[in-house]
Design an enzyme around this catalytic site. Structure first.
Site, mmCIF file in Angstrom:
data_model
loop_
_atom_site.group_PDB
_atom_site.id
_atom_site.type_symbol
_atom_site.label_atom_id
_atom_site.label_comp_id
_atom_site.label_asym_id
_atom_site.label_seq_id
_atom_site.Cartn_x
_atom_site.Cartn_y
_atom_site.Cartn_z
ATOM 1 N N THR A 44 0.887 -1.233 -0.033
ATOM 2 C CA THR A 44 0.075 0.002 0.087
ATOM 3 C C THR A 44 1.106 1.268 -0.149
ATOM 4 O OG1 THR A 44 -1.591 -1.114 1.175
ATOM 5 C CG2 THR A 44 -1.741 1.280 1.544
ATOM 6 N N ARG A 85 -15.144 -6.492 -0.033
ATOM 7 C CA ARG A 85 -14.333 -5.895 1.101
ATOM 8 C C ARG A 85 -13.606 -4.628 0.688
ATOM 9 N NH1 ARG A 85 -8.875 -4.684 2.529
ATOM 10 N NH2 ARG A 85 -8.531 -4.943 4.800
ATOM 11 N N GLY A 114 -11.212 -2.017 3.083
ATOM 12 C CA GLY A 114 -10.236 -1.849 4.076
ATOM 13 C C GLY A 114 -10.124 -0.401 4.610
ATOM 14 N N ASP A 115 -9.189 -0.086 5.474
ATOM 15 C CA ASP A 115 -9.068 1.248 5.976
ATOM 16 C C ASP A 115 -8.610 2.369 5.336
ATOM 17 O OD1 ASP A 115 -6.559 -0.056 5.965
ATOM 18 O OD2 ASP A 115 -5.982 1.629 6.941
ATOM 19 N N THR A 141 -0.741 1.915 6.657
ATOM 20 C CA THR A 141 -0.620 0.956 5.975
ATOM 21 C C THR A 141 -0.780 -0.449 6.943
ATOM 22 O OG1 THR A 141 0.684 -0.828 4.513
ATOM 23 C CG2 THR A 141 1.862 1.126 5.775
ATOM 24 N N GLY A 142 -1.406 -1.435 6.656
ATOM 25 C CA GLY A 142 -1.340 -2.597 7.482
ATOM 26 C C GLY A 142 -2.932 -3.250 7.300
ATOM 27 N N GLY A 174 -6.227 -3.530 7.492
ATOM 28 C CA GLY A 174 -7.303 -2.539 7.577
ATOM 29 C C GLY A 174 -8.528 -2.697 8.765
HETATM 30 N N1 ASP Z 1 -4.488 -1.366 4.820
HETATM 31 C C1 ASP Z 1 -4.837 -1.948 3.448
HETATM 32 C C2 ASP Z 1 -6.178 -2.724 3.587
HETATM 33 O O1 ASP Z 1 -6.548 -3.214 4.742
HETATM 34 C C3 ASP Z 1 -3.807 -2.931 3.207
HETATM 35 C C4 ASP Z 1 -2.270 -2.614 3.553
HETATM 36 O O2 ASP Z 1 -2.217 -1.428 3.933
HETATM 37 O O3 ASP Z 1 -1.339 -3.584 3.530
HETATM 38 O O4 ASP Z 1 -6.891 -2.655 2.632
#
Ligand code: ASP
Length: 326
Positions: free
Chosen positions: A192, A220, A222-223, A243-244, A246
């Site tokens: 991301t 789906r 995410g955040d 990033t992570g 979500g």
């Molecule tokens: N945050 C992103 C999501 O959950 C994925 C990521 O940042 O790795 O869609």
């Protein structure tokens, strides 16, 4: 005579003022947090990532030096990373369970708290541009799916066939994950991208763009396109891009919470990020964050083994790093 002297004095004062009052700017970027090891990422691969991060930082700094707004900088910098197959955004987006790519992006300005986002778009080449269009040319904050695409097309943005987003490595990741699904194997979504910028007028902006998580299903989201979860900006506090995993960032209202920790608890930007990463870990979530305050103080925190990241400041300070202990 006296007038002449006064005039010379004023000119001299103005000269020294412009020469020595350096115009403050700062830029922080990330290209995703996740499981990374030096053993698995060879030197050439590391160099490829670093070169792309460098390209993005240099582009951003050139724009900032030229007086560009933090909004322009965030969009242009993120576009560089969206156009690269290295990152899980734009060209290198991960695959859904159905073998398609669905992209999310958001942007927020600190000076007026304007924001825009798109979620689940399949044919917009640069989703960050679509997020900006939503912010500037619609009465909404978040558009999704076909509607977001139709709006972006009407705004004249470049559209592509969903196949444009195909990369072999992301497709292989999907297939690997689907094979191991019953064993609950961790998915590799790293990549991301995000950018936070402070321009010479003291305005903050934050943006984030992603393909989401490999093998995601049922539409789906995410955040990353959620204002307050994956992206947030206020000139009173900071600009944040996450990033992570979500689902954890959404539950925490992660990005807004960092701003709240600064506003209500008087924490510095780095302290606030560390506290939020601690909460993330406590919930069982993994990931990272970049943030920047209106004085140019920065934070790049994560609880994974690596996060592609970098920053550049008007003070001449600069860093590009990948692993936790770089
Ligand atoms: N945050 C992103 C999501 O959950 C994925 C990521 O940042 O790795 O869609």
């Amino acid at each position: 005579m006296i007038l002449n002297k006064v005039f010379t004095l004023i000119v001299l004062i103005l000269f020294f003022f412009s020469a020595f009052s350096q115009q403050k700017y700062a830029l922080v970027i990330h290209g995703g947090a996740g499981v990374m090891s030096k053993a698995e990422m060879n030197k050439e691969r590391q160099a490829e990532y670093k070169a792309k991060l460098e390209e993005a930082l240099v582009k951003g700094e050139t724009l900032l030096k030229g007086g560009a707004s933090s909004t322009d900088v965030v969009v242009e910098v993120i576009k560089i990373m969206e156009d690269s197959p290295l990152f899980n955004a734009g060209k290198g987006a991960v695959f859904t369970r159905a073998g398609k790519n669905e992209l999310d992006a958001s942007i927020m300005e600190g000076k007026n708290m304007n924001a825009g986002a798109v979620a689940g778009v399949k044919d917009i080449k640069n989703p960050i541009e679509a997020a900006r269009e939503v912010m500037e040319n619609s009465e909404h904050v978040l558009l999704s799916g076909k509607g977001a695409s139709e709006f972006s097309r009407r705004q004249g943005l470049e559209t592509v066939n969903n196949k444009y987003f195909y990369t072999r490595s992301r497709y292989e990741s999907l297939k690997r994950l689907q094979k191991q699904e019953r064993k609950r194997a961790p998915s590799d979504n790293t990549g991301t991208v995000g950018c936070v910028a402070l321009d010479v007028n003291g305005n903050l902006c934050a943006g984030t763009s992603t393909g989401g998580m490999t093998n995601k299903k049922f539409g789906r989201i995410g955040d990353s396109p959620i204002i307050g979860a994956g992206t947030y900006a206020s000139n009173n506090t900071c600009a944040v891009s996450c990033t992570g995993h979500g689902e954890y960032y959404m539950r925490l209202g992660f990005a807004k919470d960092i701003s709240a920790l600064m506003e209500y608890k008087n924490l510095g930007v780095e302290e606030a990020c560390l506290e939020e990463i601690r909460k993330l870990g406590e919930l069982g979530g993994t990931g990272g964050v970049i943030a920047l305050d209106a004085n140019g103080n920065i934070a790049m925190e994560f609880n994974t083994s690596g996060m592609f990241r970098g920053f550049i400041k008007s003070t001449g300070e600069k860093e590009i790093a990948i692993f936790a202990h770089d």
